[in-house]
Design a protein around this motif. Sequence first.
Motif, PDB file in Angstrom:
ATOM      1  N   THR A  67      24.472 -68.901  17.892  1.00 49.64           N
ATOM      2  CA  THR A  67      23.876 -70.063  17.228  1.00 49.64           C
ATOM      3  C   THR A  67      24.519 -71.362  17.697  1.00 49.64           C
ATOM      4  OG1 THR A  67      25.408 -69.806  15.370  1.00 49.64           O
ATOM      5  CG2 THR A  67      23.260 -68.734  15.185  1.00 49.64           C
ATOM      6  N   ALA A  68      25.342 -71.274  18.761  1.00 49.64           N
ATOM      7  CA  ALA A  68      25.975 -72.472  19.325  1.00 49.64           C
ATOM      8  C   ALA A  68      25.512 -72.751  20.745  1.00 49.64           C
ATOM      9  CB  ALA A  68      27.490 -72.325  19.296  1.00 49.64           C
ATOM     10  N   ALA A  69      24.785 -71.830  21.357  1.00 50.98           N
ATOM     11  CA  ALA A  69      24.345 -72.004  22.741  1.00 50.98           C
ATOM     12  C   ALA A  69      23.221 -73.024  22.841  1.00 50.98           C
ATOM     13  CB  ALA A  69      23.865 -70.662  23.306  1.00 50.98           C
ATOM     14  N   ALA A  70      23.010 -73.535  24.040  1.00 49.59           N
ATOM     15  CA  ALA A  70      21.912 -74.481  24.265  1.00 49.59           C
ATOM     16  C   ALA A  70      20.579 -73.810  23.947  1.00 49.59           C
ATOM     17  CB  ALA A  70      21.929 -74.949  25.721  1.00 49.59           C
ATOM     18  N   MET A  71      19.715 -74.551  23.285  1.00 43.69           N
ATOM     19  CA  MET A  71      18.368 -74.101  22.908  1.00 43.69           C
ATOM     20  C   MET A  71      18.401 -72.791  22.123  1.00 43.69           C
ATOM     21  SD  MET A  71      15.888 -75.232  26.090  1.00 43.69           S
ATOM     22  CE  MET A  71      16.765 -74.346  27.377  1.00 43.69           C
ATOM     23  N   HIS A  72      19.407 -72.657  21.250  1.00 41.30           N
ATOM     24  CA  HIS A  72      19.474 -71.457  20.412  1.00 41.30           C
ATOM     25  C   HIS A  72      18.367 -71.434  19.376  1.00 41.30           C
ATOM     26  CE1 HIS A  72      21.121 -73.696  16.947  1.00 41.30           C
ATOM     27  NE2 HIS A  72      21.730 -74.429  17.869  1.00 41.30           N
ATOM     28  N   GLY A  73      17.868 -72.609  18.997  1.00 45.81           N
ATOM     29  CA  GLY A  73      16.781 -72.689  18.035  1.00 45.81           C
ATOM     30  C   GLY A  73      15.440 -72.851  18.733  1.00 45.81           C
ATOM     31  N   GLN A  74      14.467 -72.043  18.370  1.00 43.80           N
ATOM     32  CA  GLN A  74      13.128 -72.095  18.941  1.00 43.80           C
ATOM     33  C   GLN A  74      12.105 -72.099  17.819  1.00 43.80           C
ATOM     34  OE1 GLN A  74      12.510 -71.640  22.898  1.00 43.80           O
ATOM     35  NE2 GLN A  74      14.190 -72.911  22.166  1.00 43.80           N
ATOM     36  N   ASN A  75      11.204 -73.097  17.865  1.00 39.32           N
ATOM     37  CA  ASN A  75      10.153 -73.191  16.848  1.00 39.32           C
ATOM     38  C   ASN A  75       8.833 -73.519  17.523  1.00 39.32           C
ATOM     39  OD1 ASN A  75       8.959 -75.379  14.386  1.00 39.32           O
ATOM     40  ND2 ASN A  75       9.173 -73.195  14.081  1.00 39.32           N
ATOM     41  N   TYR A  76       7.807 -72.766  17.179  1.00 40.23           N
ATOM     42  CA  TYR A  76       6.489 -73.004  17.773  1.00 40.23           C
ATOM     43  C   TYR A  76       5.405 -72.524  16.819  1.00 40.23           C
ATOM     44  CZ  TYR A  76       7.643 -68.182  19.043  1.00 40.23           C
ATOM     45  OH  TYR A  76       8.071 -66.888  19.011  1.00 40.23           O
ATOM     46  N   LEU A  77       4.217 -73.085  17.011  1.00 44.01           N
ATOM     47  CA  LEU A  77       3.023 -72.685  16.275  1.00 44.01           C
ATOM     48  C   LEU A  77       2.155 -71.840  17.191  1.00 44.01           C
ATOM     49  CD1 LEU A  77       2.096 -76.145  14.693  1.00 44.01           C
ATOM     50  CD2 LEU A  77       3.558 -74.369  13.727  1.00 44.01           C
ATOM     51  N   ARG A  78       1.598 -70.763  16.649  1.00 44.25           N
ATOM     52  CA  ARG A  78       0.704 -69.888  17.407  1.00 44.25           C
ATOM     53  C   ARG A  78      -0.664 -69.877  16.716  1.00 44.25           C
ATOM     54  NH1 ARG A  78       3.887 -64.261  17.973  1.00 44.25           N
ATOM     55  NH2 ARG A  78       1.862 -63.706  18.860  1.00 44.25           N
ATOM     56  N   LEU A  79      -1.716 -70.097  17.486  1.00 39.65           N
ATOM     57  CA  LEU A  79      -3.069 -70.069  16.935  1.00 39.65           C
ATOM     58  C   LEU A  79      -3.886 -69.061  17.735  1.00 39.65           C
ATOM     59  CD1 LEU A  79      -5.127 -71.222  14.921  1.00 39.65           C
ATOM     60  CD2 LEU A  79      -5.747 -72.907  16.671  1.00 39.65           C
ATOM     61  N   ARG A  80      -4.010 -67.854  17.190  1.00 39.25           N
ATOM     62  CA  ARG A  80      -4.799 -66.813  17.856  1.00 39.25           C
ATOM     63  C   ARG A  80      -6.211 -66.797  17.285  1.00 39.25           C
ATOM     64  NH1 ARG A  80      -3.793 -60.494  16.968  1.00 39.25           N
ATOM     65  NH2 ARG A  80      -5.098 -61.003  15.164  1.00 39.25           N
ATOM     66  N   THR A  81      -7.186 -66.919  18.173  1.00 37.23           N
ATOM     67  CA  THR A  81      -8.592 -66.892  17.790  1.00 37.23           C
ATOM     68  C   THR A  81      -9.271 -65.736  18.511  1.00 37.23           C
ATOM     69  OG1 THR A  81      -8.581 -69.298  17.539  1.00 37.23           O
ATOM     70  CG2 THR A  81     -10.730 -68.223  17.664  1.00 37.23           C
ATOM     71  N   ARG A  82      -9.983 -64.900  17.741  1.00 39.28           N
ATOM     72  CA  ARG A  82     -10.685 -63.763  18.331  1.00 39.28           C
ATOM     73  C   ARG A  82     -12.131 -63.726  17.837  1.00 39.28           C
ATOM     74  NH1 ARG A  82      -7.100 -58.425  17.302  1.00 39.28           N
ATOM     75  NH2 ARG A  82      -7.694 -58.910  15.151  1.00 39.28           N
ATOM     76  N   ALA A  83     -13.006 -63.233  18.701  1.00 35.98           N
ATOM     77  CA  ALA A  83     -14.402 -63.001  18.335  1.00 35.98           C
ATOM     78  C   ALA A  83     -14.847 -61.699  18.977  1.00 35.98           C
ATOM     79  CB  ALA A  83     -15.289 -64.157  18.795  1.00 35.98           C
ATOM     80  N   TRP A  84     -15.626 -60.901  18.262  1.00 40.25           N
ATOM     81  CA  TRP A  84     -16.040 -59.614  18.796  1.00 40.25           C
ATOM     82  C   TRP A  84     -17.492 -59.300  18.428  1.00 40.25           C
ATOM     83  CZ3 TRP A  84     -12.093 -59.988  15.096  1.00 40.25           C
ATOM     84  CH2 TRP A  84     -12.438 -59.638  13.799  1.00 40.25           C
ATOM     85  N   ALA A  85     -18.037 -58.384  19.192  1.00 39.39           N
ATOM     86  CA  ALA A  85     -19.396 -57.920  18.950  1.00 39.39           C
ATOM     87  C   ALA A  85     -19.480 -56.452  19.301  1.00 39.39           C
ATOM     88  CB  ALA A  85     -20.401 -58.719  19.776  1.00 39.39           C
ATOM     89  N   ALA A  86     -20.340 -55.729  18.586  1.00 47.49           N
ATOM     90  CA  ALA A  86     -20.576 -54.311  18.851  1.00 47.49           C
ATOM     91  C   ALA A  86     -22.069 -54.048  18.863  1.00 47.49           C
ATOM     92  CB  ALA A  86     -19.889 -53.442  17.795  1.00 47.49           C
TER      93      ALA A  86
END
Length: 478
Positions: A67-86
């Motif tokens: 927790t002291a190294a460079a860039m030890h903290g990472q934060n991001y948003l993920r937006l997964r969008t899916r569409a399907w048909a059968a």
Amino acid sequence: MQTTESPGGRAWKNGASWGAGLLAWICAGAVVVTTAQAGESGAGVWSGGGDVRWRDEYFDGAATLSTAAAMHGQNYLRLRTRAWAAWKPVDGVTMRVRAVAEPRYWTQTSAAKTFSGRTGLEEKYALLDEVVVEWAGKVGVGGDVLTVTLGRQDLKLGETGNAWLITEGTPGDGSWTAYFDAARAAVKSERLKTTFDVVVIDQDSDPNDRLPTLGRSEAYPVTEQDEFGVIFYAANRSQAAARVDAFVIYKENRRVLANGNDSELTTPGIRVWGDAGKHWQYSAEAAWQFGEKRDPTVKNPVLAAMRRDVRAWGGNARVTWLARDARESRVSLIAEYLSGDDPATAGRDEMFDLLWGRCPRFSDIVATAFSTENACTYQAANLIRVGPEWSFAPTKTTGLTVGWQKLFAPEMTPTRTAKLAMFSREGHERGDFFRATWRQRFSKSLSGLVTAEALKQEDFYARRDTLTFLRVELAVTF
């Protein structure tokens, strides 16, 4: 140890490749014949839908083991969008297609190779993660049902929620997709109370190799190597007290990336599970692994050019007490063992390979830490874990799970890391792992999830930091 491909390996490869082609032709022929016989009686049945999953994820120290190294903290948003048909063109035949994309937005400077040193929108690409033709019909005189599935598909063989070795075909993109390019034939016998599966997998590292993608797919390989495999899986359900799964998995890797490997592995195994009275359930699974592997990520000692004999094994078990109350309370004791590579045996590799089970099965922190330790995405090994887990439903629409596990390393030296300074090489105790998950169903189409994790490092690591992870998620289905 051998430095050339064995005759047995060539026979496996040639025979399995021939078998894959034959199975594909048989499946295609069955679909054509069934379509011709059925005519237009079942034509015109369509269905479809989609979902949107929004996730905010925060890691502190999981990749850096500090927790002291460079860039030890990472934060991001993920937006997964899916569409399907059968579409069901005729009785017994189903065709399915699904498209998916998941851009990320980094709120802290990214340490990921694909977006290193930047913040903001990482667009990535869109692809088809399911393109399937499936045929089902009765065969033989006993009414057995044969189901044949051809194309890009999801595969999960084993315990629901813990498909140990067969669950993830694309570990390189995290939980964005999990597809396999495969042919699968399953026979369900009511007389024997058994399902027999034969699966042939041919997976490419580049997601653009078989089906076109939209965007920068060349920067995002889904595996470190091209992978070929054959799976034989039998699941017997004749006895509620002792259900039995037996399997043999053959997997061949052909290295593409620097952290991939060339290998031929055979993994036979068995799982026994069932009910022991009204309030008890149990599950126990074990597998033995043998074959050959040339792995350039082995650094301790340096064995990049050597093909070594693999002799490894693993197992997992769970015992659960169910209260059978209105809150669906249950308490489980969980255990798992994955053998580690002994650095003193230069001609042999004892590290258990998770095959197609490389995913955050029980922890995002631990899975990410193993990516650093073993130089291969989510390749957990050299692990003992044991501890309790408690889950219950405070309301009809709410679920809560909390757990603690003690983690150990059978081998003190992680042989596949180039970052030895992260590890003490003087202890076997990885540390204490804690996890809590809250699930909420807001409506039929809207659900939420919050997961918090912590790993208190002990003497296996060079530091004694507490690594943390937090995920907040909303999902909408339509």
